[in-house]
Design a protein around this motif. Structure first.
Motif, PDB file in Angstrom:
ATOM      1  N   LEU A 181     -11.195  18.126   8.627  1.00 22.17           N
ATOM      2  CA  LEU A 181     -11.342  19.455   8.069  1.00 22.17           C
ATOM      3  C   LEU A 181     -12.844  19.900   7.366  1.00 22.17           C
ATOM      4  N   GLY A 182     -13.493  18.812   7.175  1.00 25.84           N
ATOM      5  CA  GLY A 182     -15.063  19.032   6.769  1.00 25.84           C
ATOM      6  C   GLY A 182     -15.310  18.893   5.510  1.00 25.84           C
ATOM      7  N   GLU A 183     -14.274  18.279   4.829  1.00 28.40           N
ATOM      8  CA  GLU A 183     -14.402  17.919   3.082  1.00 28.40           C
ATOM      9  C   GLU A 183     -14.759  16.454   2.945  1.00 28.40           C
ATOM     10  N   ARG A 184     -15.785  16.518   1.930  1.00 30.36           N
ATOM     11  CA  ARG A 184     -16.325  15.113   1.426  1.00 30.36           C
ATOM     12  C   ARG A 184     -15.120  14.590   0.727  1.00 30.36           C
ATOM     13  N   LEU A 185     -15.130  13.248   0.722  1.00 27.90           N
ATOM     14  CA  LEU A 185     -14.301  12.371   0.210  1.00 27.90           C
ATOM     15  C   LEU A 185     -15.035  11.404  -0.864  1.00 27.90           C
ATOM     16  N   TYR A 186     -14.488  11.015  -1.953  1.00 31.66           N
ATOM     17  CA  TYR A 186     -15.249  10.408  -2.944  1.00 31.66           C
ATOM     18  C   TYR A 186     -14.399   8.851  -3.187  1.00 31.66           C
ATOM     19  N   PHE A 187     -15.148   7.933  -3.265  1.00 36.10           N
ATOM     20  CA  PHE A 187     -14.312   6.756  -3.408  1.00 36.10           C
ATOM     21  C   PHE A 187     -14.091   6.410  -5.038  1.00 36.10           C
ATOM     22  N   ALA A 188     -12.923   5.702  -5.147  1.00 38.99           N
ATOM     23  CA  ALA A 188     -12.420   5.124  -6.221  1.00 38.99           C
ATOM     24  C   ALA A 188     -12.192   3.618  -6.101  1.00 38.99           C
ATOM     25  N   ALA A 189     -11.841   3.112  -7.187  1.00 42.14           N
ATOM     26  CA  ALA A 189     -11.625   1.490  -7.293  1.00 42.14           C
ATOM     27  C   ALA A 189     -10.441   1.382  -6.328  1.00 42.14           C
ATOM     28  N   GLY A 190     -10.247  -0.003  -5.837  1.00 45.33           N
ATOM     29  CA  GLY A 190      -9.246  -0.550  -5.136  1.00 45.33           C
ATOM     30  C   GLY A 190      -9.025  -2.117  -5.514  1.00 45.33           C
ATOM     31  N   SER A 191      -7.579  -2.297  -4.953  1.00 44.36           N
ATOM     32  CA  SER A 191      -7.557  -4.060  -5.388  1.00 44.36           C
ATOM     33  C   SER A 191      -7.069  -4.656  -4.041  1.00 44.36           C
ATOM     34  N   ASP A 192      -7.374  -5.976  -3.678  1.00 46.88           N
ATOM     35  CA  ASP A 192      -6.898  -6.636  -2.492  1.00 46.88           C
ATOM     36  C   ASP A 192      -5.413  -6.912  -2.899  1.00 46.88           C
ATOM     37  N   LYS A 193      -4.951  -6.717  -4.056  1.00 44.72           N
ATOM     38  CA  LYS A 193      -3.408  -6.766  -4.238  1.00 44.72           C
ATOM     39  C   LYS A 193      -2.420  -6.012  -3.587  1.00 44.72           C
ATOM     40  N   ASN A 194      -3.256  -4.835  -3.535  1.00 40.71           N
ATOM     41  CA  ASN A 194      -2.612  -3.547  -2.966  1.00 40.71           C
ATOM     42  C   ASN A 194      -1.846  -3.435  -1.788  1.00 40.71           C
ATOM     43  N   ILE A 195      -1.311  -4.729  -1.200  1.00 40.33           N
ATOM     44  CA  ILE A 195      -0.719  -4.669   0.233  1.00 40.33           C
ATOM     45  C   ILE A 195       0.456  -3.859   0.579  1.00 40.33           C
ATOM     46  N   LYS A 196       0.207  -3.439   1.804  1.00 35.58           N
ATOM     47  CA  LYS A 196       1.254  -2.742   2.458  1.00 35.58           C
ATOM     48  C   LYS A 196       2.279  -3.728   3.107  1.00 35.58           C
ATOM     49  N   LEU A 197       3.455  -3.318   2.802  1.00 30.91           N
ATOM     50  CA  LEU A 197       4.705  -4.251   3.524  1.00 30.91           C
ATOM     51  C   LEU A 197       5.138  -3.495   4.854  1.00 30.91           C
ATOM     52  N   THR A 198       4.556  -4.100   5.650  1.00 34.64           N
ATOM     53  CA  THR A 198       4.692  -3.848   7.021  1.00 34.64           C
ATOM     54  C   THR A 198       5.706  -4.885   8.026  1.00 34.64           C
ATOM     55  N   THR A 199       5.228  -6.195   7.590  1.00 30.77           N
ATOM     56  CA  THR A 199       6.276  -7.240   8.551  1.00 30.77           C
ATOM     57  C   THR A 199       6.822  -8.226   7.355  1.00 30.77           C
ATOM     58  N   LYS A 200       7.450  -9.035   7.863  1.00 26.84           N
ATOM     59  CA  LYS A 200       8.165  -9.975   7.229  1.00 26.84           C
ATOM     60  C   LYS A 200       7.332 -10.987   6.403  1.00 26.84           C
ATOM     61  N   ASP A 201       6.071 -11.069   7.116  1.00 33.47           N
ATOM     62  CA  ASP A 201       5.043 -12.079   6.333  1.00 33.47           C
ATOM     63  C   ASP A 201       4.654 -11.287   5.345  1.00 33.47           C
ATOM     64  N   ASP A 202       4.274  -9.826   5.337  1.00 29.43           N
ATOM     65  CA  ASP A 202       3.795  -9.269   4.116  1.00 29.43           C
ATOM     66  C   ASP A 202       4.939  -9.031   3.077  1.00 29.43           C
ATOM     67  N   LEU A 203       6.129  -9.425   3.490  1.00 32.45           N
ATOM     68  CA  LEU A 203       7.197  -9.412   2.319  1.00 32.45           C
ATOM     69  C   LEU A 203       7.104 -11.017   1.525  1.00 32.45           C
ATOM     70  N   GLU A 204       6.906 -11.790   2.269  1.00 36.27           N
ATOM     71  CA  GLU A 204       6.731 -13.029   1.658  1.00 36.27           C
ATOM     72  C   GLU A 204       5.473 -13.187   0.850  1.00 36.27           C
ATOM     73  N   MET A 205       4.384 -12.507   1.329  1.00 44.87           N
ATOM     74  CA  MET A 205       3.301 -12.437   0.525  1.00 44.87           C
ATOM     75  C   MET A 205       3.641 -11.839  -0.984  1.00 44.87           C
ATOM     76  N   PHE A 206       4.294 -10.513  -0.915  1.00 40.72           N
ATOM     77  CA  PHE A 206       4.735 -10.013  -2.020  1.00 40.72           C
ATOM     78  C   PHE A 206       5.556 -10.817  -2.740  1.00 40.72           C
ATOM     79  N   LYS A 207       6.545 -11.396  -2.394  1.00 38.34           N
ATOM     80  CA  LYS A 207       7.291 -12.380  -3.058  1.00 38.34           C
ATOM     81  C   LYS A 207       6.411 -13.586  -4.102  1.00 38.34           C
ATOM     82  N   ALA A 208       5.546 -13.949  -3.315  1.00 41.71           N
ATOM     83  CA  ALA A 208       4.455 -15.034  -3.928  1.00 41.71           C
ATOM     84  C   ALA A 208       3.731 -14.331  -5.099  1.00 41.71           C
ATOM     85  N   TYR A 209       3.177 -13.060  -4.832  1.00 36.57           N
ATOM     86  CA  TYR A 209       2.510 -12.465  -5.880  1.00 36.57           C
ATOM     87  C   TYR A 209       3.317 -12.043  -7.121  1.00 36.57           C
TER      88      TYR A 209
END
Length: 238
Positions: free
Chosen positions: A200-228
């Motif tokens: 739509l032509g808007e400029r976006l601004y970056f903010a801080a992120g974290s590698d821990k901020n995983i998205k639970l899409t597969t069973k492997d992701d779920l196991e990673m979440f449990k490990a965290y």
């Protein structure tokens, strides 16, 4: 006011389970509740809205009561796509918030959102009008030439990978969804609020992120979440 829209309208087929992945129990607590707790704890979050898959609204309210998520104010139905779900959440806030209020959009299956990330997203959105969680891209990216080879790469210094949480002033956010659906811009395929804004032509601004901020899409992701959840940071790490 700062309001979080938590998107939990998906059915989660890729996880291969009998219930939506946002309601899978991990150590006797649904994934979605872990997500909501991060927003419940944050002192700058005033209210929470969940865009929820149909048939699970009453269950969500019951879980919210059980786990003391008292910032939950609204539960609305999801759409056929992620963009429709976000749109439903945005439209539901019409008449409930002001144009200058900050609206955070976050995936319900990203349960490890960090307090410092939320703080930075809110601060940047108040300053610039929007903010998208981002991280540097640490791998090399090559452009496919003929399916089996390449002659071109994209310098990783020019790339950022973004996810949720993202935040927008409500007035601009509401305008954007009305504009996008009226003109059919940025609403198909894997489009999300951030990609729609750029289209739509808007400029976006970056903010801080974290590698821990995983998205639970597969069973492997779920196991990673449990490990965290079970891991403790080493004391010597700064």
């Amino acid at each position: 006011m700062t309001v979080a829209i938590i998107i939990a309208g998906g059915s989660g087929h890729r996880m291969g389970q009998d219930i939506p992945k946002q309601f899978i129990n991990v150590y006797d607590k649904p994934v979605l509740i872990y997500t909501l707790e991060g927003f419940q704890r944050h002192p700058q979050i005033d209210a929470i809205e969940v865009v929820c898959i149909d048939g699970w609204h009453d269950i969500l309210w019951a879980y919210a009561k059980q786990f003391n998520i008292d910032k939950l104010k609204w539960v609305v139905s999801g759409g056929n796509t992620g963009q429709e779900s976000i749109r439903n959440g945005v439209y539901n806030l019409e008449g409930k918030v002001s144009d200058d209020d900050v609206i955070i959009i976050h995936d319900g299956i990203r349960p490890l959102v960090d307090e410092t990330v939320l703080t930075d997203v809110i601060m940047k959105a108040k300053k610039y009008g929007n903010a998208v969680t981002s991280l540097p891209y640490n791998e090399q990216i090559f452009v496919v030439d003929d399916e089996i080879s390449t002659v071109k790469y994209i310098p990783r210094e020019t790339l950022r990978r973004v996810s949720t949480p993202q935040a927008y002033k409500f007035g601009k956010l509401n305008w954007a969804y009305h504009e996008a659906y009226e003109k059919e811009i940025g609403i198909y395929g894997s489009a999300y609020t951030n990609t729609m804004m750029v289209e739509l032509g808007e400029r976006l601004y970056f903010a801080a992120g974290s590698d821990k901020n995983i998205k639970l899409t597969t069973k492997d992701d779920l196991e990673m979440f449990k490990a965290y959840l079970k891991s403790d940071k080493d004391n010597w790490l700064k």
